[in-house]
Design an enzyme around this catalytic site. Structure first.
Site, PDB file in Angstrom:
ATOM      1  CB  SER A  63      -1.013  14.180   2.106  1.00 52.18           C
ATOM      2  OG  SER A  63      -2.003  14.486   2.156  1.00 52.18           O
TER       3      SER A  63
ATOM      4  CE1 TYR B   3      -2.017  12.095  -2.863  1.00 54.42           C
ATOM      5  CE2 TYR B   3      -3.081  12.192  -0.647  1.00 54.42           C
ATOM      6  CZ  TYR B   3      -2.126  12.793  -1.739  1.00 54.42           C
ATOM      7  OH  TYR B   3      -1.679  13.948  -1.150  1.00 54.42           O
TER       8      TYR B   3
END
Length: 314
Positions: A152, A165
């Site tokens: 990401s 995350y």
């Protein structure tokens, strides 16, 4: 869309790919782009309705039915079984795309052990399990081969609501950048893909929390909060197929880093300037400078396909 998967058909026709989290979102977009390039695919899934919809897409296109493998990527025993199933079905496996992940947000200082164990277990542990299960089989196969780990933009850009995350994506980034050096001598490409805002249901991950990780430190989202957050994905997110097509292009170009969204130039520029500004302005002793140059040369040698040993670093 600026990438046509069909233009890569000649080099990927008939190659076998296994993709995790592959019946929705980026995983599905990647599976569709690979199929349009003539690849044969095995797809992991959790939800039967999503699997059925994916099977219909392939049937409507007249493509070979994928091998569907029900899989929780944190289950190491099942992952190993799936790898065997893929090789038994296709004879070989050439491409691994570790894509499955969860997006869960909350202040890191309030996180519980269960928050860490769940998010890291899926986002980083799932990649590890994929590599452990599939790398020996990819090494045993022949021809064009590649590993893609989907992280990401959080692998570069931390945020106040995404500590765990972000940690998981930083971990995938570091693992992939190092793994690339190890796979090059085997003739296997390796890419880190860092997408940004994409039209997926990743925002709903918090609603699918497993019971064994129920002790959350994060407060439950306010009514309608997640749905409001999800509107950004739906209204402004990139088409997952475009992300998949860019992954295919990056594999074809042997790109170590695949960035799919153009809007982050300002972030990279600012981050680079911050890092340069943090370096001390002083001379480096010749001995330390030599060690660092050996490290740089080892990286160049590894990317060129040479094996690098510990002795090469000193």
């Amino acid at each position: 869309m600026t990438v046509d998967p069909a233009q890569y058909r000649e080099e990927w026709q008939g190659r076998v790919a296994f993709i995790t989290g592959a019946v929705t979102g980026i995983g599905l977009g990647t599976a569709q782009a690979f199929a349009d390039a003539g690849m044969r695919v095995a797809l992991s899934y959790r939800n039967e309705d999503d699997r059925a919809a994916t099977e219909k897409w392939f049937a409507d296109k007249g493509y070979e039915t994928p091998l569907f493998c029900k899989l929780d990527v944190t289950n190491r025993q099942r992952f190993a079984q799936v790898a065997e199933e893929v090789v038994d079905h296709f004879g070989e496996v050439h491409v691994l795309v570790n894509n499955a992940g969860v997006s869960v947000f909350g202040p890191t200082d309030e996180a519980s052990y269960d928050d860490y164990d769940w998010i890291m277990g899926v986002n980083f542990g799932g990649v590890v399990n994929g590599l452990q299960s599939f790398l020996p089989r990819i090494k045993a196969s022949e021809g064009r081969r590649h590993v893609v780990n989907v992280a990401s933009m959080a692998a570069f850009l931390p945020g106040p609501q995404a500590g765990i995350y972000t940690a998981s994506k930083f971990a995938v980034r570091g693992l992939t950048d190092s793994l690339r050096y190890n796979l090059a001598p085997h003739g296997i490409g390796c890419s880190l893909c860092c997408p940004a805002l994409t039209r997926t249901n990743a925002w709903a991950s918090a609603q699918k929390r497993p019971e064994e990780f129920a002790d959350a430190g994060f407060a439950p989202p306010k009514e309608g909060e997640l749905e409001q957050f999800g509107t950004a994905f739906e209204q402004f997110g990139m088409d997952p197929y475009e992300v998949g097509a860019k992954i295919l292009r990056g594999m074809s170009q042997q790109d170590g880093l695949i960035l799919t969204h153009p809007e982050h130039a300002i972030d990279f520029t600012q981050e680079f300037a911050k890092q340069i500004a943090a370096l001390p302005v002083e001379d480096c002793p010749p001995g330390r400078a030599r060690i660092e140059e050996l490290r740089r040369q080892a990286g160049r040698d590894a990317e060129a396909g040479l094996s690098v040993a510990m002795d090469d670093l000193t």
